[in-house]
Design an enzyme around this catalytic site. Structure first.
Site, short mmCIF file in Angstrom:
data_model
loop_
_atom_site.label_atom_id
_atom_site.label_comp_id
_atom_site.label_asym_id
_atom_site.label_seq_id
_atom_site.Cartn_x
_atom_site.Cartn_y
_atom_site.Cartn_z
N LYS A 39 55.28 39.40 42.08
CA LYS A 39 54.03 40.17 42.25
C LYS A 39 54.30 41.42 43.08
CE LYS A 39 50.40 39.19 45.13
NZ LYS A 39 49.83 40.43 45.72
N ASP A 66 49.46 43.97 41.01
CA ASP A 66 48.16 43.64 41.60
C ASP A 66 47.57 44.86 42.31
OD1 ASP A 66 46.01 42.25 42.61
OD2 ASP A 66 47.14 41.33 44.26
N LYS A 68 44.25 45.89 41.74
CA LYS A 68 42.80 45.67 41.91
C LYS A 68 41.97 46.92 41.57
CE LYS A 68 43.25 42.00 45.37
NZ LYS A 68 44.72 41.98 45.62
N ASP A 71 36.70 51.41 39.37
CA ASP A 71 36.26 52.80 39.26
C ASP A 71 35.37 52.90 38.03
OD1 ASP A 71 36.05 55.63 39.50
OD2 ASP A 71 38.12 55.80 40.19
N THR A 127 38.84 36.98 49.22
CA THR A 127 38.79 35.80 50.11
C THR A 127 38.61 36.21 51.57
OG1 THR A 127 41.18 35.78 50.00
CG2 THR A 127 40.03 34.18 48.64
N ARG A 218 55.39 34.59 51.62
CA ARG A 218 56.26 34.37 52.78
C ARG A 218 57.01 33.05 52.82
NH1 ARG A 218 51.51 36.42 56.50
NH2 ARG A 218 50.45 35.58 54.66
O1 C5P Z 1 52.79 35.47 51.91
P1 C5P Z 1 51.64 34.87 51.19
O2 C5P Z 1 51.99 33.61 50.40
O3 C5P Z 1 50.42 34.65 52.06
O4 C5P Z 1 51.25 35.95 50.09
C1 C5P Z 1 50.13 35.81 49.26
C2 C5P Z 1 49.96 37.02 48.41
O5 C5P Z 1 48.75 36.89 47.68
C3 C5P Z 1 49.88 38.33 49.16
O6 C5P Z 1 50.49 39.33 48.34
C4 C5P Z 1 48.39 38.58 49.30
O7 C5P Z 1 48.06 39.92 49.35
C5 C5P Z 1 47.88 37.98 47.99
N1 C5P Z 1 46.49 37.58 48.02
C6 C5P Z 1 46.00 36.66 48.94
N2 C5P Z 1 44.69 36.30 48.90
C7 C5P Z 1 43.89 36.84 47.99
C8 C5P Z 1 44.38 37.75 47.06
C9 C5P Z 1 45.70 38.11 47.11
O8 C5P Z 1 46.74 36.16 49.76
N3 C5P Z 1 42.65 36.46 47.96
#
Ligand code: C5P
Length: 240
Positions: A39, A66, A68, A71, A127, A218
């Site tokens: 992603k 991603d 998002k 517009d 979220t 992560r």
């Molecule tokens: O490192 P981690 O597992 O938290 O990464 C989750 C990914 O999903 C990040 O790129 C974050 O921006 C994305 N994301 C999220 N919650 C959302 C939408 C996207 O954590 N509601």
């Protein structure tokens, strides 16, 4: 999860590369042979542009871009065409842009794609927003009702699915049916640090609840051995 093979599990994990280009390519090299999806978010894309998509596609990965989009339909048609022309395999729009905006994204993606069409996913309620925050922007219904309303609107307008919390996956699977893509971030393998994610589920729980794909950053990208961390998640999904 009963009956899922390692290969099928690998196809359902999307690794979030929230890092710079050098680290992204390093991670891609380390994950080659195990991960299939990466992603790319706004930070990496706005710095590197379509070239980073091309570099990662060249290494054989599928790309979830991603950005998002939100517009007027005319602008979204062009943006989706531009994203599709990079070869991205999934893109995101905000469902609150309405039916015409979603349809414009679908038309644009079809016009811009050189090969297979990218899947179009709708973001419903971020979220980071709760019932109270929704009120401040003029939405009187609670977050869950708003998620349902926007998911139905986007998918009814032709979007292929939604990005959602794993805790919404079961409700959305029932609402959207078996073919919709339900992509869930907020996923943490048992025992790994939650970081700034609050409402989390394990990969196997998210998939059992109805997620078609899980987004994990992560726990994989900051592991000493990212490929081993990825494969441990594959095992956890299989064992479900
Ligand atoms: O490192 P981690 O597992 O938290 O990464 C989750 C990914 O999903 C990040 O790129 C974050 O921006 C994305 N994301 C999220 N919650 C959302 C939408 C996207 O954590 N509601």
């Amino acid at each position: 999860m009963a009956g899922i093979t390692a290969d099928q599990a690998r196809d359902r994990i999307i690794v979030a590369l929230d890092c710079d280009r050098v680290r992204a390519l390093e991670l891609a090299d380390m994950l080659q042979g195990s991960a299939r999806w990466l992603k790319i978010g706004m930070t990496l894309y706005y710095t590197e542009g379509p070239a980073i998509v091309a570099e990662l596609k060249k290494r054989g990965f599928k790309i979830f871009l991603d950005l998002k989009l939100h517009d007027i339909p005319h602008q979204i048609r062009g943006a989706a065409a531009s994203i599709a022309s990079t070869g991205a395999d999934m893109l995101t729009i905000h469902a609150c842009g309405g039916a015409e905006m979603a349809k414009a994204a679908i038309e644009g993606a079809a016009a811009g794609a050189a090969g297979e069409l990218p899947a179009i996913l709708a973001v419903t309620v971020l979220t980071s927003m709760d019932d109270e925050t929704l009120q401040t922007v003029g939405v009187d219904s609670d977050a869950q009702s708003q998620v349902k309303r926007l998911a139905a609107l986007a998918c009814g307008s032709g979007a292929n699915g939604v990005v959602a919390s794993p805790l919404e996956a079961a409700m959305l699977r029932e609402l959207l049916g078996p073919d919709a893509l339900i992509v869930t971030p907020g996923v943490r393998p048992a025992g790994s640090a939650a970081g700034d994610q609050a409402r989390i589920a394990t990969p196997s729980a998210a998939i059992s609840a109805g997620a078609s794909h899980v987004v994990i950053g992560r726990p994989i990208t900051q592991a000493g051995d990212p490929a081993a961390a990825f494969e441990a998640i594959v095992e956890e999904i299989i064992a479900g």
